[in-house]
Design an enzyme around this catalytic site. Structure first.
Site, PDB file in Angstrom:
ATOM      1  N   CYS A   2       4.397 -15.544  -7.838  1.00 26.35           N
ATOM      2  CA  CYS A   2       4.264 -16.962  -7.564  1.00 26.35           C
ATOM      3  C   CYS A   2       4.384 -17.185  -6.059  1.00 26.35           C
ATOM      4  O   CYS A   2       5.195 -16.571  -5.386  1.00 26.35           O
ATOM      5  CB  CYS A   2       5.315 -17.823  -8.255  1.00 26.35           C
ATOM      6  SG  CYS A   2       5.304 -17.672 -10.028  1.00 26.35           S
ATOM      7  N   ARG A  27       0.135 -13.330  -4.765  1.00 24.73           N
ATOM      8  CA  ARG A  27       1.447 -13.367  -5.405  1.00 24.73           C
ATOM      9  C   ARG A  27       1.357 -13.815  -6.869  1.00 24.73           C
ATOM     10  O   ARG A  27       2.367 -13.841  -7.582  1.00 24.73           O
ATOM     11  CB  ARG A  27       2.376 -14.318  -4.656  1.00 24.73           C
ATOM     12  CG  ARG A  27       2.551 -13.970  -3.194  1.00 24.73           C
ATOM     13  CD  ARG A  27       3.417 -14.992  -2.515  1.00 24.73           C
ATOM     14  NE  ARG A  27       4.764 -14.957  -3.028  1.00 24.73           N
ATOM     15  CZ  ARG A  27       5.723 -14.172  -2.572  1.00 24.73           C
ATOM     16  NH1 ARG A  27       5.482 -13.369  -1.557  1.00 24.73           N
ATOM     17  NH2 ARG A  27       6.920 -14.196  -3.090  1.00 24.73           N
ATOM     18  N   TRP A  71       2.326 -16.725 -11.335  1.00 25.46           N
ATOM     19  CA  TRP A  71       2.286 -15.501 -12.135  1.00 25.46           C
ATOM     20  C   TRP A  71       3.299 -15.730 -13.243  1.00 25.46           C
ATOM     21  O   TRP A  71       4.501 -15.755 -12.998  1.00 25.46           O
ATOM     22  CB  TRP A  71       2.675 -14.305 -11.278  1.00 25.46           C
ATOM     23  CG  TRP A  71       2.488 -12.974 -11.959  1.00 25.46           C
ATOM     24  CD1 TRP A  71       1.361 -12.202 -11.981  1.00 25.46           C
ATOM     25  CD2 TRP A  71       3.480 -12.244 -12.709  1.00 25.46           C
ATOM     26  NE1 TRP A  71       1.586 -11.049 -12.704  1.00 25.46           N
ATOM     27  CE2 TRP A  71       2.877 -11.056 -13.163  1.00 25.46           C
ATOM     28  CE3 TRP A  71       4.805 -12.484 -13.053  1.00 25.46           C
ATOM     29  CZ2 TRP A  71       3.548 -10.103 -13.923  1.00 25.46           C
ATOM     30  CZ3 TRP A  71       5.489 -11.539 -13.824  1.00 25.46           C
ATOM     31  CH2 TRP A  71       4.859 -10.365 -14.249  1.00 25.46           C
ATOM     32  N   ASN A  97       9.615 -20.431  -7.268  1.00 29.23           N
ATOM     33  CA  ASN A  97       9.329 -19.010  -7.423  1.00 29.23           C
ATOM     34  C   ASN A  97      10.646 -18.329  -7.759  1.00 29.23           C
ATOM     35  O   ASN A  97      11.607 -18.455  -6.996  1.00 29.23           O
ATOM     36  CB  ASN A  97       8.750 -18.453  -6.110  1.00 29.23           C
ATOM     37  CG  ASN A  97       8.696 -16.933  -6.105  1.00 29.23           C
ATOM     38  OD1 ASN A  97       8.505 -16.319  -7.155  1.00 29.23           O
ATOM     39  ND2 ASN A  97       8.861 -16.335  -4.947  1.00 29.23           N
ATOM     40  N   GLY A  98      10.695 -17.663  -8.889  1.00 26.75           N
ATOM     41  CA  GLY A  98      11.940 -16.997  -9.295  1.00 26.75           C
ATOM     42  C   GLY A  98      12.112 -17.128 -10.793  1.00 26.75           C
ATOM     43  O   GLY A  98      11.171 -17.456 -11.514  1.00 26.75           O
ATOM     44  N   GLU A 467      -0.713   8.437  -7.647  1.00 26.12           N
ATOM     45  CA  GLU A 467      -1.178   7.257  -6.931  1.00 26.12           C
ATOM     46  C   GLU A 467      -2.666   6.995  -7.203  1.00 26.12           C
ATOM     47  O   GLU A 467      -3.075   5.850  -7.389  1.00 26.12           O
ATOM     48  CB  GLU A 467      -0.904   7.434  -5.423  1.00 26.12           C
ATOM     49  CG  GLU A 467      -1.425   6.339  -4.521  1.00 26.12           C
ATOM     50  CD  GLU A 467      -0.898   4.939  -4.854  1.00 26.12           C
ATOM     51  OE1 GLU A 467       0.022   4.805  -5.663  1.00 26.12           O
ATOM     52  OE2 GLU A 467      -1.462   3.984  -4.301  1.00 26.12           O
ATOM     53  N   LYS A 471      -4.081   3.571  -8.825  1.00 22.64           N
ATOM     54  CA  LYS A 471      -5.119   2.735  -8.195  1.00 22.64           C
ATOM     55  C   LYS A 471      -6.241   2.479  -9.183  1.00 22.64           C
ATOM     56  O   LYS A 471      -6.710   1.365  -9.307  1.00 22.64           O
ATOM     57  CB  LYS A 471      -5.711   3.412  -6.942  1.00 22.64           C
ATOM     58  CG  LYS A 471      -4.886   3.430  -5.697  1.00 22.64           C
ATOM     59  CD  LYS A 471      -4.698   2.097  -5.031  1.00 22.64           C
ATOM     60  CE  LYS A 471      -3.498   1.398  -5.571  1.00 22.64           C
ATOM     61  NZ  LYS A 471      -2.225   1.604  -4.950  1.00 22.64           N
ATOM     62  N   GLU A 474      -5.178   0.076 -12.148  1.00 17.67           N
ATOM     63  CA  GLU A 474      -4.881  -1.330 -11.845  1.00 17.67           C
ATOM     64  C   GLU A 474      -6.117  -2.127 -11.458  1.00 17.67           C
ATOM     65  O   GLU A 474      -6.183  -3.317 -11.736  1.00 17.67           O
ATOM     66  CB  GLU A 474      -3.764  -1.476 -10.805  1.00 17.67           C
ATOM     67  CG  GLU A 474      -4.100  -1.033  -9.415  1.00 17.67           C
ATOM     68  CD  GLU A 474      -2.921  -1.191  -8.454  1.00 17.67           C
ATOM     69  OE1 GLU A 474      -2.196  -2.181  -8.544  1.00 17.67           O
ATOM     70  OE2 GLU A 474      -2.749  -0.314  -7.596  1.00 17.67           O
ATOM     71  N   HIS A 490       0.639  21.535 -21.400  1.00 13.98           N
ATOM     72  CA  HIS A 490       1.806  21.387 -22.286  1.00 13.98           C
ATOM     73  C   HIS A 490       1.686  20.135 -23.144  1.00 13.98           C
ATOM     74  O   HIS A 490       2.675  19.443 -23.379  1.00 13.98           O
ATOM     75  CB  HIS A 490       3.092  21.357 -21.451  1.00 13.98           C
ATOM     76  CG  HIS A 490       3.332  22.635 -20.704  1.00 13.98           C
ATOM     77  ND1 HIS A 490       3.716  23.793 -21.325  1.00 13.98           N
ATOM     78  CD2 HIS A 490       3.182  22.940 -19.385  1.00 13.98           C
ATOM     79  CE1 HIS A 490       3.826  24.758 -20.423  1.00 13.98           C
ATOM     80  NE2 HIS A 490       3.494  24.273 -19.233  1.00 13.98           N
ATOM     81  N   LYS A 589       1.139  -9.297  -6.317  1.00 14.89           N
ATOM     82  CA  LYS A 589       1.431  -8.347  -5.245  1.00 14.89           C
ATOM     83  C   LYS A 589       2.925  -8.088  -5.112  1.00 14.89           C
ATOM     84  O   LYS A 589       3.356  -6.960  -4.937  1.00 14.89           O
ATOM     85  CB  LYS A 589       0.882  -8.905  -3.930  1.00 14.89           C
ATOM     86  CG  LYS A 589       1.153  -7.995  -2.751  1.00 14.89           C
ATOM     87  CD  LYS A 589      -0.105  -7.402  -2.213  1.00 14.89           C
ATOM     88  CE  LYS A 589       0.123  -6.299  -1.240  1.00 14.89           C
ATOM     89  NZ  LYS A 589      -0.343  -5.003  -1.750  1.00 14.89           N
TER      90      LYS A 589
HETATM   91  C1  F6R Z   1       0.205  -0.949  -6.618  1.00 13.12           C
HETATM   92  C2  F6R Z   1       1.197  -1.776  -5.962  1.00 13.12           C
HETATM   93  C3  F6R Z   1       2.542  -1.887  -6.579  1.00 13.12           C
HETATM   94  C4  F6R Z   1       3.631  -1.977  -5.488  1.00 13.12           C
HETATM   95  C5  F6R Z   1       4.995  -2.211  -6.126  1.00 13.12           C
HETATM   96  C6  F6R Z   1       6.105  -2.197  -5.096  1.00 13.12           C
HETATM   97  O1  F6R Z   1      -0.980  -0.911  -5.895  1.00 13.12           O
HETATM   98  O2  F6R Z   1       0.934  -2.386  -4.956  1.00 13.12           O
HETATM   99  O3  F6R Z   1       2.780  -0.830  -7.443  1.00 13.12           O
HETATM  100  O4  F6R Z   1       3.623  -0.786  -4.768  1.00 13.12           O
HETATM  101  O5  F6R Z   1       4.993  -3.441  -6.792  1.00 13.12           O
HETATM  102  O6  F6R Z   1       5.931  -3.182  -4.144  1.00 13.12           O
HETATM  103  P1  F6R Z   1       6.695  -3.146  -2.763  1.00 13.12           P
HETATM  104  O7  F6R Z   1       6.245  -1.946  -2.015  1.00 13.12           O
HETATM  105  O8  F6R Z   1       6.325  -4.421  -2.087  1.00 13.12           O
HETATM  106  O9  F6R Z   1       8.159  -3.063  -3.104  1.00 13.12           O
END
Ligand code: F6R
Length: 594
Positions: A2, A27, A71, A97-98, A467, A471, A474, A490, A589
């Protein structure tokens, strides 16, 4: 999660609010809304993206207002659950937000007292509590309402005929943008970049009373001084600059990000942070905590530190660490967080500090909560990362980890010099990967129709496989699993076959032979294999169905070039599938709730 914004000044509020909300959509973006003081309070909201709300609005006159992009945590995305939320009279509007943990109890109390709540959100109790306590003094009413609330919040309150905004925060970020005869309130810097570079970072427990000409910050009713900072990011940093998506722009920025981040560390001419641990460092080692992509950087950090400093490193998800029975590390811990606002990470920092542990935060956001509660902050210089999928911040985090470890390295001095020289060459190597973009696009076309995939790597490239898979899933919604190459047989071998491609990250290190054998075993089970292999590798071409060549680097730096390849691969697969790349479904994010 949010994003919230507020504006008070002499200009029409709604275009500014909507523009700022657009900048905060990373956000959350499942619904949005604004409230403007124009006679009474006018609320416009819906379960749509900001652009759609903008289109639906006719001009509104007020010069004071608040806005929210959501969100969902409590209540599905819908018009009624979208913020702002109002009290019974419709004169008090709140964006939040929270998470309000005790909202059930509060809701029951308020309903019992005759308040009518119409949404399924936790937030709606706030305007009603303010209404309950309001006796002509808005600040007092907000203060009393917040006393009843358990949980986290950043809120902005707008009330009809009160020519001010009241904002408060606890465990959720909130900043004030200071303008000329106008002021802004927002969850994060990108929202205000178009208007001002002067910022005040509010602290937990602060309440701000903001008018067009004044910002007053109070704690427990008493005024406190908060210094004004200058934002170093500029407007262009937070724009697409001609790229189709922020993600692609951010991938392409990586040579510069590496340069900017390293330049700052090199200019400081001292270790980025003191990694020496009191007592016997070799016994105790270091703990690294993070979530998501930052966790993958942390896992690579483990290999870097263990290889260079030869001390044990424990890496944990911050979210798991917070519930583990293990006592906090006694000495030093590193936390990695792009946003500096991830709730699980912040909770872990607090827990570590309570246990007497010194915390080094690696973060990208100046003034973020992590930077303020950690003992020491190492900044990455990735600039604002708008795309939900982290790319450039990940590579910048790796730079921070290399730079943290190198001064304590136990490798011989000549090797150390070579490593530092190679580190400084990484922008060129990453540029070579970017120059090979069309070949990666071609490989993306070959795999974009599959629904399940494995990514494999070994050693320092195992987290790169994790990773790469993250990517892909998501942004393209393909189910992908990252695996340590040796573990595939395994169990997961049962899933191999012609409809399950495997992306193999092959590094020129001591894992090479083993991963080559692994590829042969996978091919024998009919899975198509796409391999990432170093320049000059003659073997892999004969084994894999497709090969993406990556520039030669010392194995310790191979995660950097390999990760950039996998970012581009995920990007082009998602583009091929027509996915909303910068704003994947169900994600936000910055995960500011547990
Ligand atoms: C994936 C992504 C998330 C963040 C995670 C941690 O592409 O961006 O997995 O890495 O939410 O976020 P931060 O680094 O802001 O604590």
């Amino acid at each position: 999660m949010c994003g919230i914004v507020g504006y008070i000044g002499e200009k029409k509020a709604h275009p500014i609010l909507l523009n700022s909300l657009g900048k905060l959509e990373y956000r959350g973006y499942d619904s949005c809304g604004i409230a403007v003081a124009a006679g009474g309070i006018k609320v416009y909201k819906d379960a749509v993206r900001v652009k759609a709300l903008q289109k639906a609005l006719s001009p509104i006159d007020g010069t004071t207002g608040i806005g929210h992009t959501r969100w969902a945590t409590h209540g599905e995305p819908s018009r009624v659950n979208a913020h702002p939320h109002c009290d019974c009279t419709g004169r008090i509007a709140v964006v939040h937000n929270g998470v309000i943990n005790n909202y059930h109890t509060l809701r029951e109390q308020l309903t019992g007292e005759g308040h009518i709540l119409s949404s399924h959100t936790d937030t709606e109790v706030i305007p009603h509590l303010i209404e309950k306590y309001y006796e002509g003094d808005l600040e007092k009413a907000v203060e009393l309402a917040l006393r009843d609330i358990e949980g986290s919040y950043a809120i902005i309150v707008l009330m009809a005929d009160e020519y001010k905004l009241v904002a408060a925060r606890k465990d959720s970020p909130l900043i004030i943008g200071v303008g000329d005869r106008e002021n802004f309130i927002a969850s994060d810097v990108p929202a205000i970049l178009d208007y001002t570079s002067r910022v005040i970072y509010l602290e937990d427990g602060d309440m701000a009373v903001v008018t067009a000409g004044k910002v007053e910050v109070k704690r427990d009713g008493a005024q406190v001084a908060r210094k004004e900072d200058k934002i170093l990011w500029n407007v262009e940093d937070a724009q697409k600059a001609g790229y189709e998506h922020f993600m692609l722009k951010e991938i392409h920025e990586q040579p510069k990000v590496i340069r900017d981040t390293l330049t700052e560390y090199i200019a400081a001419a001292e270790p980025a942070a003191d990694l020496a641990v009191a007592g016997d460092m070799s016994l105790e080692g270091i703990l690294i905590l993070a979530c998501g992509t930052s966790y993958h950087a942390a896992l690579i950090g483990k290999y870097i530190i263990e290889e260079l400093i030869k001390i044990p490193v424990r890496v944990e998800f911050a979210s798991e660490y917070n519930y583990s029975g293990l006592a906090p590390a006694r000495n030093k811990a590193i936390v990695i967080t792009q946003s500096g606002e991830t709730a699980d990470v912040l909770r872990a920092i607090k827990r570590l500090k309570e246990g007497g542990c010194q915390v080094i935060a690696i973060t990208n956001v100046v003034g973020s909560t992590a930077s303020r509660i950690a003992d020491r902050t190492v900044y990455t210089r990735a600039g604002p990362e708008i795309s939900v999928a982290a790319t450039k911040s990940f590579v910048a985090q790796l730079m921070a980890l290399y730079w943290l470890a190198l001064p304590y390295s136990r490798v011989d001095i000549r090797k150390l010099d070579d490593l530092i020289m190679e580190l400084r060459q990484l922008p060129i190597k990453v540029q070579q990967v970017l120059d090979n973009e069309m070949a990666i696009l071609e490989c993306a076309r070959q795999i974009s129709d599959f629904e399940n995939m494995f990514y494999i790597g070994r050693g320092i490239n195992y987290p790169v496989a994790l990773e790469g898979a993250l990517k892909l899933k998501e942004i393209s919604y393909i189910h992908a699993e990252g695996y340590a190459a040796g573990e595939l047989k395994h169990g997961p071998f049962a899933l191999l076959g012609s409809r399950t491609p495997v992306v193999a990250v092959v590094a020129q290190d001591n894992t090479y032979e083993a991963i080559v054998t692994g590829i042969k075993e996978i091919k024998a089970r009919q899975s198509p294999v796409l391999a990432l292999a170093g320049e000059g590798d003659e073997t892999i071409g004969g084994l894999a169905d497709s090969v993406i060549t990556v520039p030669q680097v010392d194995p310790i730096f191979s995660p950097v070039v390999n990760a950039v390849v996998l970012q581009l691969l995920a990007y082009y697969v998602a583009r091929q599938r027509g996915c909303p790349i910068d704003f994947p479904r169900n994600l936000a994010k910055s995960v500011t709730v547990e």
